[in-house]
Design a protein around this motif. Structure first.
Motif, PDB file in Angstrom:
ATOM      1  N   LEU A  17       7.763  -4.997   5.547  1.00  0.00           N
ATOM      2  CA  LEU A  17       8.898  -4.501   4.767  1.00  0.00           C
ATOM      3  C   LEU A  17      10.243  -4.784   5.452  1.00  0.00           C
ATOM      4  CD1 LEU A  17       9.594  -3.022   2.097  1.00  0.00           C
ATOM      5  CD2 LEU A  17       9.686  -0.902   3.399  1.00  0.00           C
ATOM      6  N   VAL A  18      10.208  -4.995   6.765  1.00  0.00           N
ATOM      7  CA  VAL A  18      11.457  -5.245   7.481  1.00  0.00           C
ATOM      8  C   VAL A  18      12.108  -6.511   6.925  1.00  0.00           C
ATOM      9  CG1 VAL A  18      12.490  -5.758   9.732  1.00  0.00           C
ATOM     10  CG2 VAL A  18      10.620  -4.100   9.561  1.00  0.00           C
ATOM     11  N   GLY A  19      13.384  -6.406   6.557  1.00  0.00           N
ATOM     12  CA  GLY A  19      14.081  -7.558   5.985  1.00  0.00           C
ATOM     13  C   GLY A  19      13.961  -7.653   4.472  1.00  0.00           C
ATOM     14  N   LYS A  20      13.172  -6.732   3.875  1.00  0.00           N
ATOM     15  CA  LYS A  20      13.028  -6.792   2.415  1.00  0.00           C
ATOM     16  C   LYS A  20      13.812  -5.671   1.745  1.00  0.00           C
ATOM     17  CE  LYS A  20       8.314  -8.546   1.936  1.00  0.00           C
ATOM     18  NZ  LYS A  20       7.001  -7.966   1.677  1.00  0.00           N
ATOM     19  N   ASP A  21      14.046  -5.862   0.445  1.00  0.00           N
ATOM     20  CA  ASP A  21      14.739  -4.842  -0.322  1.00  0.00           C
ATOM     21  C   ASP A  21      13.755  -3.731  -0.706  1.00  0.00           C
ATOM     22  OD1 ASP A  21      16.177  -3.292  -2.060  1.00  0.00           O
ATOM     23  OD2 ASP A  21      16.334  -4.798  -3.634  1.00  0.00           O
ATOM     24  N   VAL A  22      14.066  -2.547  -0.215  1.00  0.00           N
ATOM     25  CA  VAL A  22      13.201  -1.393  -0.395  1.00  0.00           C
ATOM     26  C   VAL A  22      13.033  -1.051  -1.876  1.00  0.00           C
ATOM     27  CG1 VAL A  22      13.005   1.051   0.174  1.00  0.00           C
ATOM     28  CG2 VAL A  22      14.038  -0.520   1.827  1.00  0.00           C
ATOM     29  N   THR A  23      14.138  -1.130  -2.613  1.00  0.00           N
ATOM     30  CA  THR A  23      14.102  -0.769  -4.030  1.00  0.00           C
ATOM     31  C   THR A  23      13.225  -1.727  -4.830  1.00  0.00           C
ATOM     32  OG1 THR A  23      16.246   0.290  -3.923  1.00  0.00           O
ATOM     33  CG2 THR A  23      15.537  -0.474  -6.091  1.00  0.00           C
ATOM     34  N   THR A  24      13.353  -3.022  -4.555  1.00  0.00           N
ATOM     35  CA  THR A  24      12.522  -3.999  -5.267  1.00  0.00           C
ATOM     36  C   THR A  24      11.039  -3.691  -5.060  1.00  0.00           C
ATOM     37  OG1 THR A  24      14.222  -5.648  -4.863  1.00  0.00           O
ATOM     38  CG2 THR A  24      12.078  -6.475  -5.541  1.00  0.00           C
ATOM     39  N   CYS A  25      10.675  -3.369  -3.834  1.00  0.00           N
ATOM     40  CA  CYS A  25       9.269  -3.074  -3.545  1.00  0.00           C
ATOM     41  C   CYS A  25       8.783  -1.865  -4.341  1.00  0.00           C
ATOM     42  CB  CYS A  25       9.062  -2.832  -2.049  1.00  0.00           C
ATOM     43  SG  CYS A  25       9.318  -4.308  -1.071  1.00  0.00           S
ATOM     44  N   LEU A  26       9.626  -0.825  -4.386  1.00  0.00           N
ATOM     45  CA  LEU A  26       9.227   0.358  -5.143  1.00  0.00           C
ATOM     46  C   LEU A  26       9.151   0.041  -6.638  1.00  0.00           C
ATOM     47  CD1 LEU A  26       8.559   3.372  -5.401  1.00  0.00           C
ATOM     48  CD2 LEU A  26      11.016   3.847  -5.445  1.00  0.00           C
TER      49      LEU A  26
ATOM     50  N   GLU B 105       0.828  -1.216   0.000  1.00  0.00           N
ATOM     51  CA  GLU B 105       0.000   0.000   0.000  1.00  0.00           C
ATOM     52  C   GLU B 105       0.852   1.251   0.000  1.00  0.00           C
ATOM     53  OE1 GLU B 105      -3.797   0.090   2.477  1.00  0.00           O
ATOM     54  OE2 GLU B 105      -2.849  -1.780   3.159  1.00  0.00           O
ATOM     55  N   LEU B 106       1.909   1.247   0.830  1.00  0.00           N
ATOM     56  CA  LEU B 106       2.779   2.425   0.903  1.00  0.00           C
ATOM     57  C   LEU B 106       3.425   2.703  -0.458  1.00  0.00           C
ATOM     58  CD1 LEU B 106       4.274   4.609   2.668  1.00  0.00           C
ATOM     59  CD2 LEU B 106       6.139   2.957   2.840  1.00  0.00           C
ATOM     60  N   PHE B 107       4.022   1.679  -1.047  1.00  0.00           N
ATOM     61  CA  PHE B 107       4.748   1.914  -2.298  1.00  0.00           C
ATOM     62  C   PHE B 107       3.811   2.144  -3.480  1.00  0.00           C
ATOM     63  CE2 PHE B 107       8.315   0.061   0.133  1.00  0.00           C
ATOM     64  CZ  PHE B 107       9.200   1.117  -0.035  1.00  0.00           C
ATOM     65  N   ASP B 108       2.612   1.546  -3.453  1.00  0.00           N
ATOM     66  CA  ASP B 108       1.639   1.842  -4.507  1.00  0.00           C
ATOM     67  C   ASP B 108       1.292   3.322  -4.476  1.00  0.00           C
ATOM     68  OD1 ASP B 108       1.619  -0.732  -5.316  1.00  0.00           O
ATOM     69  OD2 ASP B 108      -0.400  -1.233  -4.603  1.00  0.00           O
ATOM     70  N   PHE B 109       1.124   3.843  -3.270  1.00  0.00           N
ATOM     71  CA  PHE B 109       0.788   5.251  -3.105  1.00  0.00           C
ATOM     72  C   PHE B 109       1.928   6.137  -3.618  1.00  0.00           C
ATOM     73  CE2 PHE B 109       1.281   9.056  -0.458  1.00  0.00           C
ATOM     74  CZ  PHE B 109       0.106   9.729  -0.759  1.00  0.00           C
ATOM     75  N   ILE B 110       3.151   5.784  -3.228  1.00  0.00           N
ATOM     76  CA  ILE B 110       4.312   6.581  -3.645  1.00  0.00           C
ATOM     77  C   ILE B 110       4.482   6.531  -5.167  1.00  0.00           C
ATOM     78  CG2 ILE B 110       6.838   6.674  -3.557  1.00  0.00           C
ATOM     79  CD1 ILE B 110       6.631   5.784  -0.620  1.00  0.00           C
ATOM     80  N   ALA B 111       4.345   5.335  -5.722  1.00  0.00           N
ATOM     81  CA  ALA B 111       4.523   5.176  -7.174  1.00  0.00           C
ATOM     82  C   ALA B 111       3.474   5.994  -7.932  1.00  0.00           C
ATOM     83  CB  ALA B 111       4.436   3.701  -7.555  1.00  0.00           C
ATOM     84  N   LEU B 112       2.265   5.973  -7.412  1.00  0.00           N
ATOM     85  CA  LEU B 112       1.192   6.718  -8.077  1.00  0.00           C
ATOM     86  C   LEU B 112       1.465   8.218  -8.030  1.00  0.00           C
ATOM     87  CD1 LEU B 112      -1.500   6.302  -9.523  1.00  0.00           C
ATOM     88  CD2 LEU B 112      -2.658   6.644  -7.319  1.00  0.00           C
TER      89      LEU B 112
END
Ligand code: ADP
Length: 486
Positions: free
Chosen positions: A172-181, A112-119
């Protein structure tokens, strides 16, 4: 009279506890350099995390084209577009769009966070009037400033270690932030590549270096405080065999965690530390995590006002001067640092501003002038200590990299005695943050202490340069210098 003596007693005790003699500052300088060494020697070897950024070259002014940045690190996030003219032309223009993060998102899911940012980013890109400068199939490149603790994997990717500042999106903890974005951008067909993932200090360093290639370190002194600098890769012992073309790498110190027994600590600091987990920050509408520690609590804007409040509260308790009207003095964080600096810098003969703030913020009226003068002294003592400790931290970095005029403990070059000032290289430190840029007395005390510690000869080669919007613009510059086409 007895009351007055007690109040003065509280002030004297504070002055003593906060004393930062030159000898003590030198001990802090040495401790900082030693801890930096320890943090580079092994993982967990020091309170200083000394995180690798994998940024091995910094923008130098040759970057050309249109680049984007995304700055996420607090209640707001910003998207930027920066146009770079190449050698000699500098930054031709930049646009910023600032947006609050909807509250429900900071405790939602990473998707949800990254969908919002991407939009938001997509809308920003689509709203460009002259976006056509980019060739049809040229991919847009983005610098992402993500100011949370990240274990970098490369210059453009990293794993979130933990959330701070009220964010809690556990998946998101433990995940790659860039991949998610990237995934969120792909879903809405926004063709953009994350070319650099950095924190805000690294952005400030990048912008500083873009303007002045002698910039070797960046310090942020705002709500919190942190620093980064360029280290030689062979000094990064915990990561053996690290090779970069430049032979250097930016290291994010996370210096807010720095601790040394030489730091002048008072009972107020101990209480503040003990009571600080998750203080609710009404002004920013968010809960601060308890990651802030040690150094940061003595220096940064989040805390200075509260130290002053605690001292005034102690004075009130010991002297009963304000009667029972002073209950608001017990409210944590009610006295914000900008109010503290306004009291400190009140130059009216009758300290009108001090009276107004005491009345409006703390509901204490009719404070006698001589008591108001004491309160100004308290602000002075607290800021003086903060600024001088920050200065010692900066000199600690200079010492570590051999730019303090004495040779430096990591420098392989053996030097006999003191380097003469003619051989001392020009050294620029980029500084950013509201506390440094808006609080004149803080800035003056910091500069004064640098000269005191280094001596005028050496200090004239050390330039502190105020930077603005480094966390955003600097990230776009890093996207440019790490662009796939460069
Ligand atoms: P942040 O660090 O929150 O990203 P800034 O760099 O703008 O943002 O710093 C804001 C902080 O600077 C505030 O939280 C406050 O502590 C401090 N600050 C801002 N203005 C002043 C001022 N006039 N006097 C003292 N401190 C200030």
């Amino acid at each position: 009279r007895r009351k007055w003596n007690r109040m003065v007693g509280v002030l004297r005790e504070l002055e003593e506890g906060c004393s930062t003699s030159l000898g003590r500052l030198r001990q802090v300088v040495d401790a900082m350099a030693v801890e930096m060494h320890a943090g580079l020697a092994s993982e967990g070897g020091s309170k200083l995390k000394m995180l690798l950024t994998f940024i091995d070259h910094l923008p130098d002014g040759n970057e050309k084209g249109t680049y984007y940045a995304l700055d996420l690190g607090g209640t707001n996030f910003r998207v930027l577009r920066v146009q770079l003219g190449g050698r000699g032309s500098g930054i031709l223009g930049h646009e910023v769009q600032k947006q609050p993060i909807p509250l429900h998102l900071i405790t939602s899911t990473s998707e949800e966070l990254f969908d919002f940012i991407a939009l938001t980013l997509k809308q920003f890109v689509e709203g460009e009037d002259n976006g056509s400068e980019l060739q049809q199939n040229e991919r847009r490149e983005l610098g992402f400033t993500f100011s949370f603790p990240v274990r970098q994997i490369s210059a453009s990717s990293g794993i979130l270690i933990k959330w701070t500042k009220g964010f809690s999106i556990e998946d998101l903890v433990g995940k790659d932030v860039t991949t998610c974005l990237q995934e969120s951008m792909a879903k809405i067909e926004l063709d953009m590549r994350v070319a650099a993932l950095v924190n805000d200090t690294v952005g400030t360093l990048a912008l500083g270096h873009y303007h002045d290639e002698d910039t070797v370190a960046a310090v942020i002194i705002g709500t919190g405080t942190n620093a980064c600098y360029v280290e030689r890769t062979d000094a990064i012992i915990k990561s053996q065999g690290l090779l970069t073309n430049s032979g250097g790498m930016v290291v994010n110190m996370e210096w807010g965690n720095f601790w040394s027994s030489h730091l002048p600590k008072t009972s107020y600091d101990i209480d503040l530390d003990a009571e600080s987990p998750n203080p609710y920050d009404q002004a920013r509408g968010q809960i601060f995590g308890c990651l802030f520690a040690g150094f940061e609590k003595m220096i940064s804007g989040m805390y200075l006002g509260d130290i002053v409040r605690r001292v005034i509260l102690r004075m009130a308790q010991e002297s009963d001067i304000f009667g029972d009207v002073a209950s608001s003095l017990s409210v944590p964080f009610i006295l914000r640092t900008p109010l503290m600096s306004a009291m400190h810098e009140d130059d009216s003969p009758d300290l009108r501003e001090v009276a107004r703030i005491l009345k409006d913020t703390l509901q204490i009226s009719d404070v006698p002038l001589k008591v108001r003068r004491l309160i100004v002294r308290i602000c002075d003592v607290v800021t003086h200590r903060a600024a001088r400790l920050a200065a010692a931290g900066i000199v600690g970095i200079l010492k570590k990299i051999g730019r303090d005029g004495s040779g430096g403990i990591s420098s392989g070059r053996m030097k006999s005695g003191i380097e003469s000032s003619s051989k001392m290289r020009r050294t620029v430190v980029a500084i950013e943050g509201g506390l440094y840029s808006s609080y004149t007395m803080f800035r003056e005390y910091l500069k004064e202490a640098i000269v005191e510690i280094l001596g005028e000869e050496i200090a004239q080669h050390v330039i502190l340069r105020v930077s603005e919007d480094g966390s955003g613009i600097g990230a776009a510059l890093l996207a440019a210098s790490h662009s796939s086409s460069s």
